[in-house]
Design an enzyme around this catalytic site. Structure first.
Site, PDB file in Angstrom:
ATOM      1  N   GLY A  98      43.663   7.257  21.092  1.00  0.00           N
ATOM      2  CA  GLY A  98      42.258   6.640  20.736  1.00  0.00           C
ATOM      3  C   GLY A  98      41.574   5.867  22.142  1.00  0.00           C
ATOM      4  O   GLY A  98      40.396   5.371  21.950  1.00  0.00           O
ATOM      5  N   ARG A  99      42.685   5.659  23.069  1.00  0.00           N
ATOM      6  CA  ARG A  99      41.963   5.160  24.317  1.00  0.00           C
ATOM      7  C   ARG A  99      42.728   5.855  25.439  1.00  0.00           C
ATOM      8  O   ARG A  99      42.676   5.048  26.565  1.00  0.00           O
ATOM      9  CB  ARG A  99      42.272   3.677  24.165  1.00  0.00           C
ATOM     10  CG  ARG A  99      43.639   3.261  23.736  1.00  0.00           C
ATOM     11  CD  ARG A  99      43.679   1.867  23.866  1.00  0.00           C
ATOM     12  NE  ARG A  99      44.908   1.190  23.266  1.00  0.00           N
ATOM     13  CZ  ARG A  99      45.174  -0.146  23.286  1.00  0.00           C
ATOM     14  NH1 ARG A  99      44.446  -0.863  23.988  1.00  0.00           N
ATOM     15  NH2 ARG A  99      46.249  -0.532  22.539  1.00  0.00           N
ATOM     16  N   LYS A 119      45.609   4.869  30.211  1.00  0.00           N
ATOM     17  CA  LYS A 119      45.700   4.045  28.651  1.00  0.00           C
ATOM     18  C   LYS A 119      44.303   2.955  28.980  1.00  0.00           C
ATOM     19  O   LYS A 119      44.470   2.295  30.042  1.00  0.00           O
ATOM     20  CB  LYS A 119      46.906   3.453  28.518  1.00  0.00           C
ATOM     21  CG  LYS A 119      46.841   2.674  27.338  1.00  0.00           C
ATOM     22  CD  LYS A 119      48.323   2.256  26.760  1.00  0.00           C
ATOM     23  CE  LYS A 119      48.441   1.413  25.578  1.00  0.00           C
ATOM     24  NZ  LYS A 119      49.462   0.890  25.045  1.00  0.00           N
ATOM     25  N   ASP A 131      37.304   0.619  20.779  1.00  0.00           N
ATOM     26  CA  ASP A 131      36.290   0.861  21.985  1.00  0.00           C
ATOM     27  C   ASP A 131      36.773   1.651  23.088  1.00  0.00           C
ATOM     28  O   ASP A 131      36.172   1.698  24.260  1.00  0.00           O
ATOM     29  CB  ASP A 131      35.865  -0.625  22.295  1.00  0.00           C
ATOM     30  CG  ASP A 131      37.161  -1.390  22.779  1.00  0.00           C
ATOM     31  OD1 ASP A 131      38.245  -0.761  22.776  1.00  0.00           O
ATOM     32  OD2 ASP A 131      36.941  -2.802  23.286  1.00  0.00           O
ATOM     33  N   ARG A 182      49.965   5.024  32.736  1.00  0.00           N
ATOM     34  CA  ARG A 182      51.546   5.323  32.040  1.00  0.00           C
ATOM     35  C   ARG A 182      52.149   6.455  32.220  1.00  0.00           C
ATOM     36  O   ARG A 182      51.344   7.739  32.291  1.00  0.00           O
ATOM     37  CB  ARG A 182      51.405   5.041  30.518  1.00  0.00           C
ATOM     38  CG  ARG A 182      52.770   5.039  29.854  1.00  0.00           C
ATOM     39  CD  ARG A 182      52.537   4.625  28.480  1.00  0.00           C
ATOM     40  NE  ARG A 182      52.004   5.191  27.793  1.00  0.00           N
ATOM     41  CZ  ARG A 182      51.605   5.081  26.346  1.00  0.00           C
ATOM     42  NH1 ARG A 182      51.869   3.786  26.016  1.00  0.00           N
ATOM     43  NH2 ARG A 182      51.099   5.706  25.676  1.00  0.00           N
ATOM     44  N   ARG A 189      55.267  12.355  19.942  1.00  0.00           N
ATOM     45  CA  ARG A 189      55.582  11.262  19.306  1.00  0.00           C
ATOM     46  C   ARG A 189      56.241  11.752  17.953  1.00  0.00           C
ATOM     47  O   ARG A 189      55.874  12.955  17.502  1.00  0.00           O
ATOM     48  CB  ARG A 189      54.572  10.085  18.884  1.00  0.00           C
ATOM     49  CG  ARG A 189      54.174   9.692  20.251  1.00  0.00           C
ATOM     50  CD  ARG A 189      52.356   9.513  19.914  1.00  0.00           C
ATOM     51  NE  ARG A 189      51.813   9.076  20.988  1.00  0.00           N
ATOM     52  CZ  ARG A 189      51.240   8.087  21.435  1.00  0.00           C
ATOM     53  NH1 ARG A 189      51.332   6.949  20.226  1.00  0.00           N
ATOM     54  NH2 ARG A 189      50.516   7.454  22.421  1.00  0.00           N
ATOM     55  N   ASP A 260      53.989   6.565  14.922  1.00  0.00           N
ATOM     56  CA  ASP A 260      53.370   7.215  16.077  1.00  0.00           C
ATOM     57  C   ASP A 260      53.640   6.077  17.242  1.00  0.00           C
ATOM     58  O   ASP A 260      53.197   6.704  18.327  1.00  0.00           O
ATOM     59  CB  ASP A 260      51.801   7.002  15.695  1.00  0.00           C
ATOM     60  CG  ASP A 260      51.359   5.625  15.514  1.00  0.00           C
ATOM     61  OD1 ASP A 260      51.947   4.883  14.628  1.00  0.00           O
ATOM     62  OD2 ASP A 260      50.666   4.987  16.167  1.00  0.00           O
ATOM     63  N   ASN A 261      54.438   5.595  17.224  1.00  0.00           N
ATOM     64  CA  ASN A 261      54.899   4.843  18.475  1.00  0.00           C
ATOM     65  C   ASN A 261      56.490   5.088  18.810  1.00  0.00           C
ATOM     66  O   ASN A 261      57.258   4.368  19.522  1.00  0.00           O
ATOM     67  CB  ASN A 261      54.860   3.356  18.198  1.00  0.00           C
ATOM     68  CG  ASN A 261      53.515   2.854  18.246  1.00  0.00           C
ATOM     69  OD1 ASN A 261      52.750   3.419  18.763  1.00  0.00           O
ATOM     70  ND2 ASN A 261      53.268   1.706  17.917  1.00  0.00           N
ATOM     71  N   ASP A 270      55.038   2.485  23.840  1.00  0.00           N
ATOM     72  CA  ASP A 270      54.062   1.690  23.310  1.00  0.00           C
ATOM     73  C   ASP A 270      54.325   0.385  23.240  1.00  0.00           C
ATOM     74  O   ASP A 270      54.773  -0.326  22.184  1.00  0.00           O
ATOM     75  CB  ASP A 270      53.405   2.322  22.188  1.00  0.00           C
ATOM     76  CG  ASP A 270      52.014   2.892  22.203  1.00  0.00           C
ATOM     77  OD1 ASP A 270      51.713   3.075  23.396  1.00  0.00           O
ATOM     78  OD2 ASP A 270      51.289   3.090  21.196  1.00  0.00           O
TER      79      ASP A 270
HETATM   80  P1  AMP Z   1      48.810   1.094  18.837  1.00  0.00           P
HETATM   81  O1  AMP Z   1      49.040  -0.029  17.729  1.00  0.00           O
HETATM   82  O2  AMP Z   1      48.618   0.558  20.179  1.00  0.00           O
HETATM   83  O3  AMP Z   1      50.070   1.850  18.671  1.00  0.00           O
HETATM   84  O4  AMP Z   1      47.542   1.877  18.321  1.00  0.00           O
HETATM   85  C1  AMP Z   1      47.469   2.516  17.280  1.00  0.00           C
HETATM   86  C2  AMP Z   1      46.382   3.441  17.210  1.00  0.00           C
HETATM   87  O5  AMP Z   1      45.209   2.885  17.372  1.00  0.00           O
HETATM   88  C3  AMP Z   1      46.511   4.651  18.423  1.00  0.00           C
HETATM   89  O6  AMP Z   1      46.187   5.783  17.740  1.00  0.00           O
HETATM   90  C4  AMP Z   1      45.857   4.148  19.299  1.00  0.00           C
HETATM   91  O7  AMP Z   1      45.233   5.265  20.283  1.00  0.00           O
HETATM   92  C5  AMP Z   1      44.685   3.440  18.689  1.00  0.00           C
HETATM   93  N1  AMP Z   1      43.906   2.343  19.382  1.00  0.00           N
HETATM   94  C6  AMP Z   1      44.392   1.143  19.696  1.00  0.00           C
HETATM   95  N2  AMP Z   1      43.475   0.573  20.335  1.00  0.00           N
HETATM   96  C7  AMP Z   1      42.495   1.247  20.410  1.00  0.00           C
HETATM   97  C8  AMP Z   1      41.341   0.939  21.118  1.00  0.00           C
HETATM   98  N3  AMP Z   1      40.969  -0.292  21.553  1.00  0.00           N
HETATM   99  N4  AMP Z   1      40.325   1.922  21.001  1.00  0.00           N
HETATM  100  C9  AMP Z   1      40.505   2.864  20.307  1.00  0.00           C
HETATM  101  N5  AMP Z   1      41.788   3.267  19.890  1.00  0.00           N
HETATM  102  C10 AMP Z   1      42.611   2.419  19.795  1.00  0.00           C
HETATM  103 MG    MG Z   2      50.743   3.248  19.618  1.00  0.00          MG
END
Ligand code: AMP
Ligand code: MG
Length: 493
Positions: A98-99, A119, A131, A182, A189, A260-261, A270
């Site tokens: 997502g980012r 990232k 965002d 990274r 994953r 997913d992590n 992650d």
């Molecule tokens: P995480 O908890 O960091 O592993 O994120 C879980 C999911 O949310 C992953 O698919 C990330 O890419 C997405 N994600 C986390 N933070 C953001 C952000 N600020 N904008 C867009 N996607 C995000």
């Molecule tokens: Mg993640």
């Protein structure tokens, strides 16, 4: 005309991930950050990767522009990966990068493969409500911890460099934007396999796992389908179990063990609201949004297994059920073996005895009941003969409790045949003196937020040699001050 400092004509570049079916990714360009500065660059990692480190201001600016998503290097073809996964036990079909963007894959001088993943590069089709950004605080935390883990000898993604920028990012308050390059052997994953199985079908699962096997398990590549997949699952399950046993041994709490992590290669992946334990609390919860303690320290081994189960279920379309079951059974054996090996190492027991497990369990009860500092306890044990018992005893409010345990421990040590010197050296090589305590990270983050990155560099240098005595850096091994003991780490990153 000056030449571009970021052309690496000899660096082998690949885009193997993009040979997968198009459903596995989307092509996305980074959304540039403004006013980016290169704030940290990992010179030794760059050398491992065969990438020249910046040496002039022009080089640094060029790297900053790459980190900011302002420019790409010739040959980069950025994509966001598609995956799904179980988050806190609930299946989420809408995940994906997502980012972060996978820019390219390079091969180091030793043939090792490196995915470059930026990232904080802006939104993607998988951003949902996010965002697309990463904040300085969490970027520093990931940078620090991935390097700390590497030097502790625990498989992990790495950090090549980071930039800070001027763009404001809204979290619980307004924070500074940053981005992290990274790098990892792979960014695939468990959730990739779940996506393939639950949305694309058996052929996609088979293609994906053959891709992973071809790149990362070459010894298995030529085996017949059934055997190849069976042995691959066993390998992934075994690596995952060992990884988590290694986390437990250093007191690492991941905090967000969603599927997913979970790296398909068993790398720590992650870094969010993670923590290393200070005073030992078996049920420690480091993620303040994890109210039920699903990912508490003492639940990590079970959660690792649960995640392997999600993976296993996703393999059913292409594997025999008995093979899947057999693969999963590897988890417990591999975890227990590694756990015992790690703890025998930490206690300096080279000649295994039947009763070692009960000594280990008693030790954990002692640490938990008396909230003893995990790192200093084991380090203190490592120099019991050369420095005496005080470093251990001083960790207890009631010294007689320590004395009673030490007596039993000394009796066990008396049956060891190794020399004291050899035992101490071996124990100091597995019981770190320096770990990334939360308060240390917090201090360097505050300095960085004020524009001072020197403390971050200094901490990174200490964490590169976690097992060495570093008399000039003794303060980094101190117990946390009261304000730094139970920091509330936000999941928002
Ligand atoms: P995480 O908890 O960091 O592993 O994120 C879980 C999911 O949310 C992953 O698919 C990330 O890419 C997405 N994600 C986390 N933070 C953001 C952000 N600020 N904008 C867009 N996607 C995000
Ligand atoms: Mg993640």
């Amino acid at each position: 005309m000056t030449s571009d400092p970021l052309t690496f004509p000899d660096l082998p570049v690949e885009h193997r991930y993009q040979t997968l079916p198009p459903a596995f990714y989307s092509q996305v360009s980074p959304t540039p950050l403004t006013g980016a500065r290169l704030v940290t660059f990992n010179q030794s990692l760059a050398a491992e990767m065969g990438v020249p480190a910046p040496s002039t201001d022009a080089d640094r600016e060029a790297w900053a522009a790459l980190g900011a998503g302002e420019r790409l290097l010739e040959g980069m073809r950025p994509i966001a990966m598609k995956y799904t996964g179980h988050q806190f036990g609930v299946y989420n079909p809408d995940l994906g990068d997502g980012r972060g963007l996978l820019l390219w894959e390079t091969l180091g001088p030793d043939g090792r493969r490196w995915d470059w993943h930026l990232k904080g590069a802006g939104t993607t089709p998988y951003s949902r409500f996010g965002d697309g950004r990463a904040v300085l605080r969490s970027t520093i935390r990931e940078y620090l911890c991935s390097e700390a883990m590497h030097y502790l000898g625990i498989p992990t993604t790495r950090a090549l460099f980071m930039v800070s920028a001027e763009d404001p990012v809204r979290r619980e308050s307004i924070e500074t934007a940053a981005a992290l390059m990274r790098v990892a052997r792979s960014h695939i994953r468990f959730g990739h396999v779940e996506f393939a199985a639950h949305h694309e079908g058996p052929e996609a699962v088979a293609t994906l796992i053959d891709h992973v096997i071809a790149l990362h398990f070459p010894d298995l590549a030529d085996l017949p389908d059934d055997e190849r997949r069976r042995r691959w699952l066993e390998a992934v399950v075994t690596r995952t179990a060992r990884l988590i046993a290694d986390w437990q041994a250093v007191g690492f709490c991941h905090g967000v063990m969603n599927s997913d992590n979970m790296s398909i290669l068993g790398d720590t992946f992650d870094y969010g609201p993670y923590a290393f334990l200070d005073d030992f609390d078996a049920g420690h919860i480091c993620n303040h949004t994890d109210q039920g303690g699903r990912y508490a320290y003492n639940r990590q081994p079970q959660v690792g297994f649960d995640n392997c189960q999600y993976l296993a279920r996703a393999l059913l379309p292409v594997m025999d059920e008995d093979d899947v079951r057999r693969g999963l059974r590897r988890y417990e054996t591999a975890y227990n073996e590694r756990f015992l090996e790690n703890l025998r190492g930490k206690l300096g027991l080279a000649a295994p005895e039947e009763n070692d497990l009960s000594l280990i369990m008693e030790t954990y009860s002692l640490l938990h009941e008396h909230r003893v500092d995990h790192t200093r306890f084991f380090r203190g044990l490592s120099t019991l003969d050369s420095r005496g018992p005080d470093p251990v005893r001083d960790l207890f409010v009631d010294r007689s409790v320590a004395d009673a345990w030490l007596e039993r421990y000394q009796q066990r040590l008396a049956r060891e045949t190794r020399s004291v010197e050899a035992r101490e050296a071996a124990m100091c090589a597995v019981n770190p003196k320096y770990i990334l305590r939360n308060y240390l990270a917090q201090q360097v983050i505050q300095e960085a937020q004020n524009g001072n990155y020197q403390p971050l560099e200094a901490l990174l240098a200490v964490l590169k040699r976690p097992f060495d005595e570093q008399p000039e850096n003794e303060r980094y091994a101190a117990l946390p001050p009261d304000w730094g003991k139970h920091l509330n780490i936000s999941c928002s990153s």
